[in-house]
Design an enzyme around this catalytic site. Structure first.
Site, PDB file in Angstrom:
ATOM      1  N   GLY A   1       2.515   4.381   6.296  1.00 37.91           N
ATOM      2  CA  GLY A   1       1.591   3.392   6.841  1.00 37.91           C
ATOM      3  C   GLY A   1       2.374   2.324   7.561  1.00 37.91           C
TER       4      GLY A   1
ATOM      5  CB  CYS B   1       6.772  -2.807   2.175  1.00 39.57           C
ATOM      6  SG  CYS B   1       6.042  -3.558   3.639  1.00 39.57           S
TER       7      CYS B   1
ATOM      8  CG  HIS C   1       1.196  -5.208   5.607  1.00 35.94           C
ATOM      9  ND1 HIS C   1       2.294  -6.020   5.487  1.00 35.94           N
ATOM     10  CD2 HIS C   1       1.567  -3.991   5.120  1.00 35.94           C
ATOM     11  CE1 HIS C   1       3.302  -5.314   4.946  1.00 35.94           C
ATOM     12  NE2 HIS C   1       2.875  -4.091   4.701  1.00 35.94           N
TER      13      HIS C   1
ATOM     14  CG  HIS D   1       1.156  -1.262   1.065  1.00 31.54           C
ATOM     15  ND1 HIS D   1       2.198  -1.411   0.183  1.00 31.54           N
ATOM     16  CD2 HIS D   1       1.644  -1.608   2.292  1.00 31.54           C
ATOM     17  CE1 HIS D   1       3.261  -1.852   0.843  1.00 31.54           C
ATOM     18  NE2 HIS D   1       2.960  -1.968   2.131  1.00 31.54           N
ATOM     19  CD  GLU D   2       0.352   0.076   5.519  1.00 31.23           C
ATOM     20  OE1 GLU D   2       0.617  -0.874   6.278  1.00 31.23           O
ATOM     21  OE2 GLU D   2       1.228   0.661   4.861  1.00 31.23           O
TER      22      GLU D   2
ATOM     23  CD  GLN E   1       4.414  -3.192   7.803  1.00 31.68           C
ATOM     24  OE1 GLN E   1       3.512  -2.368   7.849  1.00 31.68           O
ATOM     25  NE2 GLN E   1       5.501  -3.005   7.080  1.00 31.68           N
TER      26      GLN E   1
HETATM   27 NI    NI Z   1       4.006  -2.556   3.841  1.00 28.84          NI
END
Ligand code: NI
Length: 166
Positions: free
Chosen positions: A42, A85, A131, A127-128, A47
């Site tokens: 992912g 990550c 972000h 998780h994504e 990011q």
């Molecule tokens: Ni991550």
């Protein structure tokens, strides 16, 4: 595209909804290649320095672009699983996540989808999704685990600042 590392302020910003889907389509190939080049399952837009609400994921069933995601329902129960990550290289820890989530999102064409995700795909999604709100998996760890990782996290941030000075 360069993956941003812990300490970069963009990782802590709340991302803005996507309005221009052509912009997402324009960067899709490069974004996807960046994710696979780093062996990620992912990758979220912040990011790579874009403060927009989209991420890419591949739970083994192929690459999907997830735009303007929402978690509309989730299990009561959570389960523990190991996460890492790309923005926090070399750090892995167990994180509690909902066992299943019902999600709604748009694809790169703006078409809406609704899905029930369970287990691993549900974990990647959560998780994504985090972000996009400036939340990292290390924020979910208990004090003890976080203290144990403190030195490692500090080192990652120092490496990053050295990199920035060059
Ligand atoms: Ni991550």
């Amino acid at each position: 595209m360069k993956v941003r590392i812990l300490g970069d302020p963009v990782l802590r910003k709340k991302a803005q909804p996507v309005i221009d889907f052509a912009q997402v389509r324009a960067i899709l190939e490069e974004f996807k290649m960046t994710m696979y080049a780093e062996d990620g399952v992912g990758l979220a837009a912040p990011q790579v320095g874009m403060s927009l609400r989209f991420f890419g994921m591949d739970d083994g069933s192929g690459f999907k672009m997830i735009v303007n995601p929402e978690i509309i329902e989730h299990s009561d129960e959570k389960e523990l699983g190991e996460e890492g990550c790309l923005s926090i290289p070399g750090v892995f820890a167990d994180v509690w996540r909902y066992k299943w989530v019902r999600v709604r999102y748009q694809d790169e064409h703006g078409v809406y989808h609704e899905e029930l995700l369970e287990g691993y795909p549900a974990r990647i999604f959560q998780h994504e999704y985090d972000h996009l709100d400036g939340v990292l998996f290390i924020d979910h760890l208990d004090t003890k685990t976080r203290t144990a990782l403190a030195q490692q996290l500090k080192k990652i941030m120092e490496e990053r600042s050295k990199e920035m000075m060059k």
